[in-house]
Scaffold this active site. Structure first.
Site, PDB file in Angstrom:
ATOM      1  N   SER A 265       0.979  -1.370   0.013  1.00 50.50           N
ATOM      2  CA  SER A 265      -0.028   0.146   0.190  1.00 50.50           C
ATOM      3  C   SER A 265       0.960   1.248   0.205  1.00 50.50           C
ATOM      4  O   SER A 265       2.239   1.095   0.255  1.00 50.50           O
ATOM      5  CB  SER A 265      -1.045  -0.216   0.992  1.00 50.50           C
ATOM      6  OG  SER A 265      -1.764   1.181   1.136  1.00 50.50           O
TER       7      SER A 265
ATOM      8  N   TYR B  34      -2.699  -1.212  10.595  1.00 52.22           N
ATOM      9  CA  TYR B  34      -2.444  -1.181   8.892  1.00 52.22           C
ATOM     10  C   TYR B  34      -0.901  -0.778   8.543  1.00 52.22           C
ATOM     11  O   TYR B  34      -0.519  -1.204   7.277  1.00 52.22           O
ATOM     12  CB  TYR B  34      -3.936  -0.655   7.964  1.00 52.22           C
ATOM     13  CG  TYR B  34      -4.247  -1.088   6.594  1.00 52.22           C
ATOM     14  CD1 TYR B  34      -4.649  -2.204   6.464  1.00 52.22           C
ATOM     15  CD2 TYR B  34      -3.671   0.685   6.241  1.00 52.22           C
ATOM     16  CE1 TYR B  34      -4.430  -2.399   5.037  1.00 52.22           C
ATOM     17  CE2 TYR B  34      -3.488   0.310   5.081  1.00 52.22           C
ATOM     18  CZ  TYR B  34      -4.292  -0.923   3.783  1.00 52.22           C
ATOM     19  OH  TYR B  34      -4.098  -1.858   2.533  1.00 52.22           O
TER      20      TYR B  34
END
Length: 288
Positions: free
Chosen positions: A180, A193
């Site tokens: 990401s 995350y």
């Protein structure tokens, strides 16, 4: 910049649980462009994709099928989404195996790889894609349970699947991990995350060196804001409506715009690339 095809705002919406349902999203994400022409880049290959029922995973699965691969997709509970993906793969003339279960369980991960090989006889491509995220404004509110769940889903599962896959993979196989943009620029409300995504980058780089002598390549894709079920399942209606507007291109991306990067990394076109990350993030420069 925003276009008629790809708008820069979405209707206000939210879903009550993760990883979310693609069938409930408005508008529906674009899975594959009508003008995407397969050219047999993955003919006779077999791919296993976690989180393959929807979002980026679905788009990758359908692109792989259009390029000639059979696909096994792993999903949690989203049966309707999974069967829609299966139908889309079969419409491309390829076979699809659905495997339902919890990727936080190492035994399940081993069994998923075994089922794939039992069905198709081999495994050439592993896409570690499934993830979860839970925004928190303050690190003090991140519970041990949330921290464990996020790491178990996002990074531990990659170890489980990779260990199992390597028992059946051979030279010229490929492993692709979904990272990401948050691994590179962070996110103030997605601390755990973002941390897992940073771990995925390090895992990709280290594993690529570990497997180079075996002729197995390992790479990552680091998407920016992509319109997937995880978005309305994560954020409130206001944030969803403005999702992706803070990118240089001024909009969120579609799964159809990410999946070709996975095709490239799975095919011979990337035969001299390993340990690298492709950034499909709407123009955010991360300098890495």
């Amino acid at each position: 910049m925003p276009t008629d095809q790809y708008p820069n705002h979405f209707p206000k919406q939210e879903q009550s649980f993760q990883p979310g349902l693609e069938t409930e999203m408005q508008p529906q994400p674009e899975v594959i462009r009508n003008d995407y022409k397969g050219s047999g880049k993955l003919s006779n290959k077999v791919a296993l994709i976690t989180g393959g029922d929807s979002g980026i995973g679905r788009a990758v699965a359908v692109h792989y099928a259009r390029e000639g691969a059979h696909v096994a997709i792993v999903y949690l509970t989203e049966n309707e989404d999974a069967h829609i993906t299966q139908q889309m793969i079969e419409e491309e003339g390829q076979q699809c195996l659905l495997i339902q279960g919890d990727i936080r369980d190492e035994i399940f991960c081993r069994n998923a790889v075994q089922q794939t090989v039992e069905r198709f006889g081999k495994l050439h491509i592993l896409v570690n894609n499934a993830a979860e995220q839970h925004p928190q404004e303050d690190i003090q509110t991140i519970t041990k349970e949330q921290l464990s769940a996020t790491f178990e889903t996002n990074i531990f599962s990659m170890f489980y699947f990779t260990k199992a896959a390597l028992n059946v993979m051979s030279e010229n196989a490929t492993i692709i991990n979904t990272a990401s943009v948050t691994a590179f620029k962070g996110n103030p409300t997605l601390l755990d995350y973002s941390s897992t995504k940073g771990a995925i980058i390090s895992f990709t780089r280290a594993l690529s060196q570990n497997l180079a002598s075996k002729g197995i390549r390992v790479n990552a894709v680091a998407p920016g804001p992509i319109w997937t079920p995880l978005i309305p399942a994560t954020f409130d209606k206001e944030k969803v409506s403005k999702f992706g507007q803070d990118t240089p291109l001024g909009r969120a991306g579609q799964p159809s715009e990410v999946a070709p990067a996975y095709v490239f990394l799975a095919s011979k076109d990337s035969s001299y690339i390993s340990g690298q990350t492709i950034h499909v993030n709407g123009g955010t420069v991360v300098n890495s």
